[in-house]
Scaffold this motif. Sequence first.
Motif, PDB file in Angstrom:
ATOM      1  N   ALA A  68       0.834  -1.206   0.000  1.00  0.00           N
ATOM      2  CA  ALA A  68       0.000   0.000   0.000  1.00  0.00           C
ATOM      3  C   ALA A  68       0.870   1.257   0.000  1.00  0.00           C
ATOM      4  O   ALA A  68       0.558   2.253  -0.670  1.00  0.00           O
ATOM      5  N   GLU A  69       1.977   1.206   0.727  1.00  0.00           N
ATOM      6  CA  GLU A  69       2.890   2.359   0.795  1.00  0.00           C
ATOM      7  C   GLU A  69       3.452   2.701  -0.585  1.00  0.00           C
ATOM      8  O   GLU A  69       3.721   3.869  -0.880  1.00  0.00           O
ATOM      9  N   PHE A  70       3.604   1.686  -1.438  1.00  0.00           N
ATOM     10  CA  PHE A  70       4.150   1.916  -2.776  1.00  0.00           C
ATOM     11  C   PHE A  70       3.073   1.893  -3.861  1.00  0.00           C
ATOM     12  O   PHE A  70       3.362   1.679  -5.027  1.00  0.00           O
ATOM     13  N   GLY A  71       1.832   2.133  -3.442  1.00  0.00           N
ATOM     14  CA  GLY A  71       0.768   2.381  -4.413  1.00  0.00           C
ATOM     15  C   GLY A  71       0.205   1.160  -5.091  1.00  0.00           C
ATOM     16  O   GLY A  71      -0.283   1.257  -6.235  1.00  0.00           O
ATOM     17  N   ALA A  72       0.239   0.005  -4.427  1.00  0.00           N
ATOM     18  CA  ALA A  72      -0.330  -1.201  -5.033  1.00  0.00           C
ATOM     19  C   ALA A  72      -1.777  -0.955  -5.429  1.00  0.00           C
ATOM     20  O   ALA A  72      -2.576  -0.452  -4.642  1.00  0.00           O
ATOM     21  N   GLN A  73      -2.123  -1.314  -6.651  1.00  0.00           N
ATOM     22  CA  GLN A  73      -3.458  -1.047  -7.164  1.00  0.00           C
ATOM     23  C   GLN A  73      -4.368  -2.264  -7.077  1.00  0.00           C
ATOM     24  O   GLN A  73      -5.574  -2.159  -7.264  1.00  0.00           O
ATOM     25  N   SER A  74      -3.769  -3.406  -6.824  1.00  0.00           N
ATOM     26  CA  SER A  74      -4.542  -4.630  -6.678  1.00  0.00           C
ATOM     27  C   SER A  74      -3.732  -5.588  -5.820  1.00  0.00           C
ATOM     28  O   SER A  74      -2.538  -5.749  -6.030  1.00  0.00           O
ATOM     29  N   LEU A  75      -4.382  -6.181  -4.832  1.00  0.00           N
ATOM     30  CA  LEU A  75      -3.680  -7.071  -3.913  1.00  0.00           C
ATOM     31  C   LEU A  75      -4.646  -8.149  -3.446  1.00  0.00           C
ATOM     32  O   LEU A  75      -5.730  -7.841  -2.941  1.00  0.00           O
ATOM     33  N   ARG A  76      -4.271  -9.405  -3.652  1.00  0.00           N
ATOM     34  CA  ARG A  76      -5.119 -10.480  -3.148  1.00  0.00           C
ATOM     35  C   ARG A  76      -4.252 -11.641  -2.664  1.00  0.00           C
ATOM     36  O   ARG A  76      -3.205 -11.936  -3.236  1.00  0.00           O
ATOM     37  N   PHE A  77      -4.715 -12.282  -1.603  1.00  0.00           N
ATOM     38  CA  PHE A  77      -4.025 -13.426  -1.034  1.00  0.00           C
ATOM     39  C   PHE A  77      -4.945 -14.634  -1.067  1.00  0.00           C
ATOM     40  O   PHE A  77      -6.173 -14.505  -1.040  1.00  0.00           O
ATOM     41  N   THR A  78      -4.338 -15.818  -1.096  1.00  0.00           N
ATOM     42  CA  THR A  78      -5.111 -17.051  -1.075  1.00  0.00           C
ATOM     43  C   THR A  78      -4.342 -18.138  -0.352  1.00  0.00           C
ATOM     44  O   THR A  78      -3.117 -18.221  -0.459  1.00  0.00           O
ATOM     45  N   ALA A  79      -5.081 -18.952   0.398  1.00  0.00           N
ATOM     46  CA  ALA A  79      -4.501 -20.148   1.010  1.00  0.00           C
ATOM     47  C   ALA A  79      -5.041 -21.400   0.340  1.00  0.00           C
ATOM     48  O   ALA A  79      -4.687 -22.514   0.740  1.00  0.00           O
ATOM     49  N   ASP A  80      -5.871 -21.212  -0.681  1.00  0.00           N
ATOM     50  CA  ASP A  80      -6.447 -22.344  -1.391  1.00  0.00           C
ATOM     51  C   ASP A  80      -5.375 -23.016  -2.261  1.00  0.00           C
ATOM     52  O   ASP A  80      -4.795 -22.376  -3.130  1.00  0.00           O
ATOM     53  N   PRO A  81      -5.085 -24.297  -2.035  1.00  0.00           N
ATOM     54  CA  PRO A  81      -3.992 -24.959  -2.767  1.00  0.00           C
ATOM     55  C   PRO A  81      -4.172 -24.936  -4.285  1.00  0.00           C
ATOM     56  O   PRO A  81      -3.194 -24.761  -5.025  1.00  0.00           O
TER      57      PRO A  81
END
Length: 469
Positions: free
Chosen positions: A308-321
């Motif tokens: 976020a500090e460097f202006g990320a425009q899209s961010l998503r995380f997943t734990a689904d294998p």
Amino acid sequence: MSRKDVIAGERNEAGIAAVLDLLRQRFGERFQTGQSFREQHAHTTTYLPAQLPDGVVFVQSTEDVQAVVRLCAAHKVPMVPFGVGTSLEGQVNAAHGGISIDFSRMDKVLQVNAEDLDCTVQPGVTREALNTYLRDTGLFFPIDPGANATLGGMASTRASGTNAVRYGTMKDNVLALCVVTADGGVIRTAQRARKSAAGYDLTRLFIGAEGTLGIITALTLKLQGIPEKIGGGIAQFPDLKSACDAVILTIQMGIPMARIELMDEVQVGACNAYSGLTLDEKPTLFLEFHGTEQSVAQQCDQFAAIAAEFGAQSLRFTADPQERAQIWKARHNAYWAGRALRPDLSGLSTDVCVPISRLADCVAETQRDLRESGLLAPIVGHVGDGNFHLLMLFDDESEADVERVEAFMARLSARALAMDGTCTGEHGVGQGKMSYLEAELGGALAVMRQVKRGLDPDNIFNPGKIFRL
């Protein structure tokens, strides 16, 4: 990289003829001289021309390798070790002719010491085969160069890959080697102890030697416990500098990333088309976190704040294998995705590595150079350790195209060296990067030649690679 470095060396015709006959008698059908066998053992995944061996022997044991070495040494005939041929800089070319030693039948896991987190394998075992074998032990071998390379080849080229930012490279994960030397003897470079101050570090001498000092016949490797939790993610940024700066701060903050991979906008577009992704065509980081449920969640949160500090425009995380596997399959298929951008052209994969504080500058200057040169080359990177790759797409039948690409490659290497980097982070030297070694190593190259002469006085181990004598 330059075609001028692919030089046909002097051939020992009488010695080769004698050895061909002796190997045929010794190995029968396990020795082949047919054109197709010879072509398969000189293929290269670059535009460098192939140089075929005179024969191929399929070894099954250390004793087989010793027999080949003794026969070849007696007649001063060159030998080239061969795993599965995934090397990128002409390492398997037979520049002086001679014998290709194929390790595909030395593919056994010899010992697993689960309590000590290590194992011993023959050199023809591939990294995927080893991890399949280890699956029920709760352990895995972390080095992942993308291709399903053999472990002997990975040690010989000092391979690394997507996990290197956390687990290191081959030099950090090999405890000991068994090596056949120029007189046909066998040495073991170390014991299984995790550290030792006993004499010269011969293990690391042979790692990255590209088969020029001896022939590896067994490797003792470090293993890791399979993490309790694995989380993955994708972050997209407005520009490449922001993505690189996010990587730099992540590393400097000590967040224990398992993988942090960069794709530029050209590569993202290629992966969308080839692997069915639906990402915006922007500089993108592929991420992976290993640990406990709590630590992985914490790492995700820490990285999200940095992004976020460097202006990320899209961010998503997943734990689904399954979703995570799709992400990394797309990353591993980046080469083929890049080739699919222009299937009518040839592809040349190259890499450099710089200190991470210079990564953003080096990538940005490289992109500018590509635009000014009118070249098409998607960029991917193991950016957690300052290493990035380009896939040069060009017409290798056009002298003008070849000259333009080779000139660019020389500038790329000079740029990395000017930033205190290296001309090759993980591809090795082989034939393709010999031209750059003097500028990078200076007087150290003379010491390397002394080592080569001391261990291989007749220059029979993979001659014409790394440097010339």
